[in-house]
Write a protein that holds these residues in place. Structure first.
Motif, PDB file in Angstrom:
ATOM      1  N   ASP A 272       0.717  -1.101  -0.124  1.00 40.53           N
ATOM      2  CA  ASP A 272       0.081   0.104  -0.129  1.00 40.53           C
ATOM      3  C   ASP A 272       0.857   1.173   0.038  1.00 40.53           C
ATOM      4  N   PHE A 273       0.317   2.376  -0.195  1.00 39.63           N
ATOM      5  CA  PHE A 273       0.770   3.775  -0.217  1.00 39.63           C
ATOM      6  C   PHE A 273       0.011   4.645   0.533  1.00 39.63           C
TER       7      PHE A 273
ATOM      8  N   LYS B  16       6.951   6.765  -5.826  1.00 36.67           N
ATOM      9  CA  LYS B  16       6.038   5.967  -6.417  1.00 36.67           C
ATOM     10  C   LYS B  16       6.879   4.494  -6.937  1.00 36.67           C
TER      11      LYS B  16
ATOM     12  N   ASN C  48       7.592   2.121  -4.221  1.00 37.62           N
ATOM     13  CA  ASN C  48       6.291   1.358  -4.194  1.00 37.62           C
ATOM     14  C   ASN C  48       5.967   0.402  -5.024  1.00 37.62           C
ATOM     15  N   GLU C  49       5.926   0.731  -6.397  1.00 38.53           N
ATOM     16  CA  GLU C  49       5.671  -0.219  -7.488  1.00 38.53           C
ATOM     17  C   GLU C  49       6.601  -1.316  -7.586  1.00 38.53           C
TER      18      GLU C  49
ATOM     19  N   THR D 250       7.611  -1.965  -1.975  1.00 40.61           N
ATOM     20  CA  THR D 250       8.033  -1.607  -0.757  1.00 40.61           C
ATOM     21  C   THR D 250       6.492  -0.888  -0.242  1.00 40.61           C
ATOM     22  N   THR D 251       6.025  -1.215   0.754  1.00 46.57           N
ATOM     23  CA  THR D 251       4.940  -0.379   1.440  1.00 46.57           C
ATOM     24  C   THR D 251       5.554   0.725   1.848  1.00 46.57           C
ATOM     25  N   ILE D 252       4.535   1.861   1.725  1.00 46.15           N
ATOM     26  CA  ILE D 252       4.949   3.200   2.191  1.00 46.15           C
ATOM     27  C   ILE D 252       3.783   3.743   2.804  1.00 46.15           C
TER      28      ILE D 252
ATOM     29  N   CYS E  52      -1.053   8.586  -2.780  1.00 45.75           N
ATOM     30  CA  CYS E  52      -1.586   7.396  -1.483  1.00 45.75           C
ATOM     31  C   CYS E  52      -2.837   6.939  -2.247  1.00 45.75           C
TER      32      CYS E  52
END
Lengths: 257, 305
Positions: free
Chosen positions: B32-33, B180, B183-184, B187-189, B203
Motif C-alpha cells: 500500500d501507499f 512511486k 512502491n511499485e 515497498t509498502t509506504i 496514496c
C-alpha cells in the motif's frame, strides 16, 4: 539478529567511534601528550629532583604510572561521554535506536571506543615518558589487566554521565569537579604512607587509589594497597556500572519518550 | 496475507498525563501507499515513534509484517525504514559514511553496505556528494539523504514523516516519482504530510488522526467520492456587474473580474458555463479554490472537534 550480524553492527559502531576521535585528534590525542609532558618536566624533573626517592624509586619513576593511568581514566571517560551525549544532542543516536542492534552491542560499541582511545593515549603518554625515565615492567599481566579494567570502568562511567546529561555543561561537571580531584587525591603524586592515619583511611574510599596503586604495582612492584583487593574493587565497580548502563539503555531512560 | 502494519488499541500517555493516543487501531496492507494525516499535535509522530521504538507505548499492540514489537522488536525493525521529520544524522559525518554505517547497524557486511550506499546515493542524486560532510548539503539534499539512509537495508515498510517539508516544487516532484517507483517495486509506504495534494497524488488509502483518535480510515477514492461540494474560481474577460446570478448555483463576486461558484454533488459544471454565458459573462480561466482533499480534511477534523 544473528551473532554474525551483531558482530558487524559492533564493528561498525567501533569503527565510527575510532574515526571520530582520530578525525579530531588535536582535541582528543594531542592535549594528553602535552599535559603529561608538562607534568613530567615540572613534577618529575624540576620539583622531583628536590624530593628525592619515594617508595624506593626516583620521584619521576614513582609518578609516571599514576600519570599514565590519569590519561587512561580521563580519555576513556571523555570519549564516551562526549560521543554519546553528542549523538543524543544531534539525535543521531536514533540511527542506532531504530535499528535492530541489541542494546548490549550499542553499549559495547561505545565502551570499546572509549577503551581504544584510552589505550592509544596511554601508548602516546608512555612513549613521552620514555624521554624522562625508564619503565621497569614488574608484571605485564597486572599492567594489562588494570589498563583494560580501568578504561572499561571509566568508559562506562562516561556512558552513564552521557545518558543523564541534558547539556554540554553536564558533561564537563563530573570530569572537572569529581574525576580530577579524585585523581589528584588518588596517590598519583604521593604515597599514602605520607598521610596521617585518618587521611590514609579516607583515601581508601577513593576508587582512583586502587586504580593508581594497582597499576603502579604492575610497573614498579610497589603499592599502598593490596593488589588483589584493588582488582576486586575495580572489577566489582566495572560489573555494576555495566549492568546499570545496560539497564539505562533497556529502560530507555532519557533516550526514549 | 499478513498486514504490513497492524495497530490495535494503541494508547500513549506521556509523563505529564497528556493522552496523545486514545486507543487507535488501523491496518496497512502490503504494497500500500498509505497516508497518515492529521493536524499538528494529533498523534501522528507519536504513532510513528512507537512503531520505530523511539517512543514507548502505554497500551496496545503493534505488528510489522506479522512480527509483534513486544515479542521480537529487532525482527520487526528489520522490516522497517523510517524517515523522521527532523534531520537526525551527524552533521560532521560524510554522506557515504552515514549510509554505510546505517547498513552496518542492520548487520549488512561492509562490502554489501558500500554497494547499497552507492545504489541509493545514485538513485537520489547524492553520489557526487558522498565524500562531503552532511552539513554541507542543501535542505533538499538532506531530505534525500534521510530517505537513502532509511532504504539502505531495503526495508519492506518505509515510513516517511513529512519528507517533503521545506523542499522546492521541482525537488518534491522528483521525490514523488522516486517514492512511486519504490512502491511499485513492492515497498509498502506510510506517509505523513501537510501537503494534502501530495497524499492525493501518491496514496491509495488514508487514515486521519485527530486528538489521538482515528476519525477516518478509508481509501482516498472513497473519501473524495464523499465530497459534497467543490468551489471553482472563474476569471472573466470583462468587468463584472455588481450582481451576478447563475440559476441553481451559489455565486460570490470576489472582485471586478473574479467569481467563486459552488458546485454541489450531482450538479454539472456545464450548467455553470451555460448560466454564465446567459448572463453575458465570458470566462478566461477556471480553477479549484482549494485542494479537494484539503477541504474534506478540514471538514472531518472540524466535525471531530
Amino acid at each position: 539478529m544473528s551473532y554474525a550480524e551483531q558482530f558487524v553492527a559492533l564493528m561498525t559502531l567501533l569503527r565510527k567511534e575510532v574515526r571520530r576521535f582520530l578525525r579530531i585528534w588535536p582535541q582528543t590525542l594531542l592535549p594528553s601528550a602535552i599535559t603529561m609532558s608538562l607534568y613530567f618536566v615540572i613534577f618529575g624533573s624540576l620539583i622531583g629532583a628536590r624530593i628525592g626517592e619515594m617508595g624506593g624509586f626516583d620521584y619521576m619513576e614513582f609518578v609516571v604510572p599514576g600519570l599514565i593511568m590519569m590519561a587512561i581514566v580521563t580519555n576513556s571517560y571523555a570519549n564516551v561521554v562526549s560521543s554519546f551525549f553528542g549523538s543524543k544532542f544531534n539525535h543521531s543516536i536514533e540511527e542506532l535506536l531504530v535499528s535492530p542492534t541489541p542494546n548490549y552491542i550499542i553499549l559495547l560499541g561505545f565502551i570499546l571506543g572509549g577503551i581504544t582511545r584510552g589505550l592509544l593515549v596511554a601508548f602516546i603518554v608512555t612513549c613521552v615518558s620514555m624521554f624522562f625515565t625508564r619503565l621497569p615492567i614488574y608484571s605485564v599481566g597486572i599492567v594489562i589487566g588494570v589498563v583494560i579494567f580501568t578504561s572499561t570502568l571509566f568508559a562506562l562511567a562516561g556512558f552513564i554521565n552521557g545518558v543523564f546529561a541534558n547539556n554540554f555543561d553536564d558533561i564537563s561537571i563530573v570530569p572537572t569537579f569529581v574525576l580530577t580531584p579524585l585523581t589528584y587525591l588518588g596517590g598519583v603524586f604521593y604515597s599514602l604512607d605520607m598521610l596521617s592515619d585518618f587521611w590514609a583511611g579516607v583515601s581508601q574510599l577513593n576508587p582512583l587509589v586502587y586504580v593508581v596503586n594497582a597499576f603502579r604495582y604492575g610497573v614498579l612492584g610497589v603499592s599502598d594497597v593490596s593488589v588483589g583487593f584493588a582488582f576486586l574493587m575495580i572489577g566489582g565497580f566495572t560489573v555494576i556500572a555495566f549492568f546499570y548502563s545496560l539497564h539505562l539503555l533497556n529502560s530507555g531512560k532519557r533516550l526514549r519518550q | 496475507m499478513v498486514a504490513a502494519l497492524n495497530i490495535e488499541n494503541l494508547r500513549k500517555v506521556y509523563g505529564d498525563g497528556f493522552e496523545a493516543l486514545k486507543g487507535i487501531s488501523m491496518e496497512v496492507k502490503q504494497g500500500d501507499f498509505f497516508a497518515l494525516l492529521g493536524p499538528n499535535g494529533a498523534g501522528k509522530s507519536t504513532t510513528i515513534g512507537i512503531i520505530c521504538s523511539l517512543v514507548s507505548k502505554s497500551a496496545g499492540s503493534v505488528s510489522v509484517y506479522g512480527v509483534d514489537i513486544d515479542k521480537d522488536f529487532p525482527g520487526a525493525k528489520k522490516n522497517l525504514g523510517v524517515v523522521p521529520q527532523e534531520f537526525n544524522f551527524n552533521m560532521f559525518e560524510k554522506v557515504g559514511d552515514i549510509l554505510v554505517n546505517q547498513a552496518g547497524y542492520y548487520g549488512l557486511p561492509r562490502a554489501l553496505a558500500a554497494e547499497r550506499a552507492e545504489k541509493y546515493l545514485r538513485e537520489l542524486g547524492l553520489w557526487e556528494k558522498r565524500d562531503s560532510p552532511s552539513r554541507m548539503l542543501s535542505g533538499g539534499m538532506k531530505r534525500r539523504l534521510m530517505i537513502a539512509r532509511a532504504l539502505v537495508h531495503e526495508p519492506r515498510l518505509l515510513i516517511l514523516d513529512e519528507p517533503t517539508a521545506g523542499v522546492d516544487i521541482e525537488m518534491r516532484r522528483s521525490m514523488w516519482d522516486f517514492l512511486k517507483k519504490i512502491n511499485e517495486a513492492g515497498t509498502t509506504i506510510i506517509l505523513t504530510t501537510h501537503y494534502l495534494e501530495e497524499a492525493e497524488a501518491l496514496c491509495r488509502n488514508i487514515a486521519i488522526i485527530n486528538n489521538g483518535d482515528i476519525v477516518e480510515h478509508t481509501s482516498i477514492r472513497d473519501l473524495l467520492r464523499r465530497l459534497h461540494r467543490e468551489v471553482f474560481i472563474f476569471d472573466t474577460a470583462e468587468a463584472l456587474p455588481e450582481l451576478v446570478e447563475v440559476e441553481g448555483f451559489y455565486v460570490r463576486r470576489v472582485d471586478d473580474s473574479t467569481l467563486e461558484i459552488e458546485v454541489e454533488k450531482g450538479q454539472h459544471i456545464n450548467d455553470v458555463f451555460a448560466g454564465l454565458d446567459l448572463a453575458g459573462i465570458r470566462v478566461t480561466s477556471m480553477r479549484n479554490r482549494a485542494n479537494r482533499l484539503e477541504e474534506m480534511f478540514v471538514n472531518l477534523v472540524e466535525a471531530a472537534a
